[in-house]
Design an enzyme around this catalytic site. Sequence first.
Site, PDB file in Angstrom:
ATOM      1  N   HIS A  14      25.395 -36.811 -27.761  1.00  0.00           N
ATOM      2  CA  HIS A  14      24.759 -37.434 -28.946  1.00  0.00           C
ATOM      3  C   HIS A  14      25.534 -37.027 -30.193  1.00  0.00           C
ATOM      4  O   HIS A  14      25.409 -35.886 -30.652  1.00  0.00           O
ATOM      5  CB  HIS A  14      23.302 -36.966 -29.063  1.00  0.00           C
ATOM      6  CG  HIS A  14      22.532 -37.619 -30.166  1.00  0.00           C
ATOM      7  ND1 HIS A  14      21.253 -38.111 -29.995  1.00  0.00           N
ATOM      8  CD2 HIS A  14      22.843 -37.874 -31.463  1.00  0.00           C
ATOM      9  CE1 HIS A  14      20.831 -38.625 -31.129  1.00  0.00           C
ATOM     10  NE2 HIS A  14      21.777 -38.493 -32.050  1.00  0.00           N
ATOM     11  N   HIS A  16      27.172 -38.533 -34.194  1.00  0.00           N
ATOM     12  CA  HIS A  16      27.415 -39.563 -35.216  1.00  0.00           C
ATOM     13  C   HIS A  16      28.817 -39.339 -35.772  1.00  0.00           C
ATOM     14  O   HIS A  16      29.047 -38.328 -36.447  1.00  0.00           O
ATOM     15  CB  HIS A  16      26.381 -39.454 -36.343  1.00  0.00           C
ATOM     16  CG  HIS A  16      24.978 -39.622 -35.873  1.00  0.00           C
ATOM     17  ND1 HIS A  16      24.327 -40.835 -35.911  1.00  0.00           N
ATOM     18  CD2 HIS A  16      24.115 -38.747 -35.314  1.00  0.00           C
ATOM     19  CE1 HIS A  16      23.103 -40.689 -35.412  1.00  0.00           C
ATOM     20  NE2 HIS A  16      22.950 -39.431 -35.041  1.00  0.00           N
ATOM     21  N   LEU A  17      29.707 -40.269 -35.499  1.00  0.00           N
ATOM     22  CA  LEU A  17      31.081 -40.115 -36.006  1.00  0.00           C
ATOM     23  C   LEU A  17      31.321 -40.908 -37.275  1.00  0.00           C
ATOM     24  O   LEU A  17      32.387 -40.795 -37.879  1.00  0.00           O
ATOM     25  CB  LEU A  17      32.100 -40.510 -34.933  1.00  0.00           C
ATOM     26  CG  LEU A  17      32.199 -39.600 -33.714  1.00  0.00           C
ATOM     27  CD1 LEU A  17      33.343 -40.049 -32.803  1.00  0.00           C
ATOM     28  CD2 LEU A  17      32.393 -38.135 -34.107  1.00  0.00           C
ATOM     29  N   ARG A  18      30.345 -41.742 -37.671  1.00  0.00           N
ATOM     30  CA  ARG A  18      30.485 -42.536 -38.912  1.00  0.00           C
ATOM     31  C   ARG A  18      31.677 -43.493 -38.827  1.00  0.00           C
ATOM     32  O   ARG A  18      32.149 -43.829 -37.763  1.00  0.00           O
ATOM     33  CB  ARG A  18      30.593 -41.629 -40.146  1.00  0.00           C
ATOM     34  CG  ARG A  18      29.551 -40.531 -40.242  1.00  0.00           C
ATOM     35  CD  ARG A  18      28.145 -41.059 -40.236  1.00  0.00           C
ATOM     36  NE  ARG A  18      27.178 -40.019 -40.627  1.00  0.00           N
ATOM     37  CZ  ARG A  18      25.912 -40.025 -40.269  1.00  0.00           C
ATOM     38  NH1 ARG A  18      25.420 -40.985 -39.505  1.00  0.00           N
ATOM     39  NH2 ARG A  18      25.094 -39.069 -40.676  1.00  0.00           N
ATOM     40  N   LYS A 100      20.432 -47.598 -27.584  1.00  0.00           N
ATOM     41  CA  LYS A 100      19.720 -46.629 -28.432  1.00  0.00           C
ATOM     42  C   LYS A 100      18.542 -47.307 -29.103  1.00  0.00           C
ATOM     43  O   LYS A 100      18.700 -48.325 -29.784  1.00  0.00           O
ATOM     44  CB  LYS A 100      20.671 -46.064 -29.491  1.00  0.00           C
ATOM     45  CG  LYS A 100      20.021 -45.082 -30.466  1.00  0.00           C
ATOM     46  CD  LYS A 100      19.640 -43.751 -29.815  1.00  0.00           C
ATOM     47  CE  LYS A 100      18.813 -42.849 -30.731  1.00  0.00           C
ATOM     48  NZ  LYS A 100      19.581 -42.066 -31.664  1.00  0.00           N
ATOM     49  N   HIS A 137      15.147 -42.247 -30.002  1.00  0.00           N
ATOM     50  CA  HIS A 137      14.745 -41.393 -31.125  1.00  0.00           C
ATOM     51  C   HIS A 137      13.215 -41.349 -31.061  1.00  0.00           C
ATOM     52  O   HIS A 137      12.545 -42.306 -31.450  1.00  0.00           O
ATOM     53  CB  HIS A 137      15.236 -41.958 -32.458  1.00  0.00           C
ATOM     54  CG  HIS A 137      14.903 -41.069 -33.616  1.00  0.00           C
ATOM     55  ND1 HIS A 137      15.851 -40.399 -34.351  1.00  0.00           N
ATOM     56  CD2 HIS A 137      13.708 -40.696 -34.137  1.00  0.00           C
ATOM     57  CE1 HIS A 137      15.255 -39.668 -35.274  1.00  0.00           C
ATOM     58  NE2 HIS A 137      13.957 -39.834 -35.174  1.00  0.00           N
ATOM     59  N   HIS A 175      17.441 -35.310 -28.979  1.00  0.00           N
ATOM     60  CA  HIS A 175      17.205 -34.204 -29.919  1.00  0.00           C
ATOM     61  C   HIS A 175      15.749 -33.740 -29.938  1.00  0.00           C
ATOM     62  O   HIS A 175      15.066 -33.846 -30.956  1.00  0.00           O
ATOM     63  CB  HIS A 175      17.682 -34.551 -31.329  1.00  0.00           C
ATOM     64  CG  HIS A 175      17.390 -35.948 -31.813  1.00  0.00           C
ATOM     65  ND1 HIS A 175      16.144 -36.515 -31.759  1.00  0.00           N
ATOM     66  CD2 HIS A 175      18.196 -36.887 -32.352  1.00  0.00           C
ATOM     67  CE1 HIS A 175      16.203 -37.736 -32.258  1.00  0.00           C
ATOM     68  NE2 HIS A 175      17.431 -37.997 -32.613  1.00  0.00           N
ATOM     69  N   ASP A 248      23.905 -34.055 -32.036  1.00  0.00           N
ATOM     70  CA  ASP A 248      23.397 -34.841 -33.168  1.00  0.00           C
ATOM     71  C   ASP A 248      24.154 -34.497 -34.445  1.00  0.00           C
ATOM     72  O   ASP A 248      23.604 -34.590 -35.546  1.00  0.00           O
ATOM     73  CB  ASP A 248      21.889 -34.664 -33.360  1.00  0.00           C
ATOM     74  CG  ASP A 248      21.279 -35.790 -34.193  1.00  0.00           C
ATOM     75  OD1 ASP A 248      21.930 -36.842 -34.373  1.00  0.00           O
ATOM     76  OD2 ASP A 248      20.145 -35.617 -34.679  1.00  0.00           O
ATOM     77  N   HIS A 252      26.967 -36.002 -43.721  1.00  0.00           N
ATOM     78  CA  HIS A 252      26.719 -36.744 -44.967  1.00  0.00           C
ATOM     79  C   HIS A 252      27.510 -36.019 -46.044  1.00  0.00           C
ATOM     80  O   HIS A 252      27.525 -34.778 -46.077  1.00  0.00           O
ATOM     81  CB  HIS A 252      25.233 -36.715 -45.343  1.00  0.00           C
ATOM     82  CG  HIS A 252      24.351 -37.493 -44.426  1.00  0.00           C
ATOM     83  ND1 HIS A 252      24.177 -38.853 -44.539  1.00  0.00           N
ATOM     84  CD2 HIS A 252      23.596 -37.100 -43.380  1.00  0.00           C
ATOM     85  CE1 HIS A 252      23.342 -39.265 -43.596  1.00  0.00           C
ATOM     86  NE2 HIS A 252      22.976 -38.229 -42.878  1.00  0.00           N
ATOM     87  N   ALA A 264      19.055 -37.057 -44.245  1.00  0.00           N
ATOM     88  CA  ALA A 264      18.800 -36.245 -43.053  1.00  0.00           C
ATOM     89  C   ALA A 264      20.057 -36.184 -42.204  1.00  0.00           C
ATOM     90  O   ALA A 264      20.677 -37.213 -41.939  1.00  0.00           O
ATOM     91  CB  ALA A 264      17.667 -36.861 -42.243  1.00  0.00           C
TER      92      ALA A 264
HETATM   93  O1  DOR Z   1      19.108 -36.071 -39.015  1.00  0.00           O
HETATM   94  C1  DOR Z   1      19.475 -37.130 -38.551  1.00  0.00           C
HETATM   95  N1  DOR Z   1      20.594 -37.740 -38.986  1.00  0.00           N
HETATM   96  N2  DOR Z   1      18.728 -37.693 -37.595  1.00  0.00           N
HETATM   97  C2  DOR Z   1      18.993 -38.930 -37.153  1.00  0.00           C
HETATM   98  O2  DOR Z   1      18.275 -39.407 -36.316  1.00  0.00           O
HETATM   99  C3  DOR Z   1      20.106 -39.722 -37.731  1.00  0.00           C
HETATM  100  C4  DOR Z   1      21.122 -38.868 -38.311  1.00  0.00           C
HETATM  101  C5  DOR Z   1      22.102 -39.594 -39.196  1.00  0.00           C
HETATM  102  O3  DOR Z   1      22.609 -40.645 -38.785  1.00  0.00           O
HETATM  103  O4  DOR Z   1      22.400 -39.103 -40.294  1.00  0.00           O
HETATM  104 ZN    ZN Z   2      21.321 -38.756 -34.036  1.00  0.00          ZN
END
Ligand code: DOR
Ligand code: ZN
Length: 345
Positions: A14, A16-18, A100, A137, A175, A248, A252, A264
């Site tokens: 899991h 997030h590579l953006r 997802k 999620h 998560h 996860d 950001h 988040a």
């Molecule tokens: O904290 C989080 N950030 N939870 C998520 O489900 C998404 C993720 C995000 O993409 O920033």
């Molecule tokens: Zn996530």
Amino acid sequence: MTERLTIRRPDDWHVHLRDGAMLQAVAGFTARQFARAIIMPNLTPPVTDVAAAEAYRDRILAALGEGADFTPLMTCYLTDDSDTEAIAAGHAAGVFTACKLYPAHATTNSAHGVTDILKLTRVLETLQRIGMPLLIHGEVTDRSIDIFDREAVFVERVLTPLTRDYPALKIVLEHITTAEAAAFVTEAAHPIAATITPQHLLINRNALFDGGLRPHAYCLPVLKRETHRLAVRRAAVSGSPRFFLGTDSAPHVVGAKQSGCGCAGIFNAPHALEAYLKVFEEEDALDRFEGFASEHGARFYGLPLNEGTVTLVRGAAEVPARIGEGDTAVVPFMAGETLAWRFEG
Ligand code: DOR
Ligand code: ZN
């Protein structure tokens, strides 16, 4: 005392590579430690079809450059209008590893998510039939439910009937953060598993308010109280094949975190393995680390185990206060702390 630990190459189930500059900045951290990763599809716009997933996979590989030994496993972001046939075709073609499910408005970039699981009946029947995993999620979005209760209420109101209605549907509850989720996954007579992040193993909700508001400890599902952290830790180190590594990691830019309405997400990719290893060492469960990091996930997904190994060595490693500059400046998980293990490669 164990000084070196060599395990089969692990996977991150899991991440997030953006995209764009942030993808360029962060992809290497995940590829350095992991052979494969499940890539979350919550871009803007989200990855909802095969063409978008193939293009995103190509951008990830391009960001890593020639010779990177890393396989991105792509996922399809489900919406109320998901195209069942296209998803099945994408899975058969090897593009989509999983789907997802974000309940609409549950978290970052989930506005296009699913408003009612009943809208997914055809999709879910198909996933069950073809053996394609559904990644969830697991939080209700009802504003009247306390944010700390949203996962437990999801387990009761959504997950319990879902597993009843689709007894062969492969589910990964992503998560997990609560004793309720850990118990459900442990006990269910169902093909279900769960990913666990380093932060939910290492810190509890007090970290959000430690001498002041701490935006870099904010993620969703939000950190819970200590009893839940301990329950999730027990699950992680239990040796049960239903629990495996999923960071996860969710970068950001620092200004989006340190804001009147901070995003988040915790960026833990740079020292993910070292952070997990801290937990397994504290729990006297070093012998179970490899299963959690390198075996349980692949087996659940029905994928081969990786060849090759990685080694961690005992020795102080400082986590930097900040990584990157400008529009890719991020504060990593455990910034400024010293870890007892170092990733050697
Ligand atoms: O904290 C989080 N950030 N939870 C998520 O489900 C998404 C993720 C995000 O993409 O920033
Ligand atoms: Zn996530």
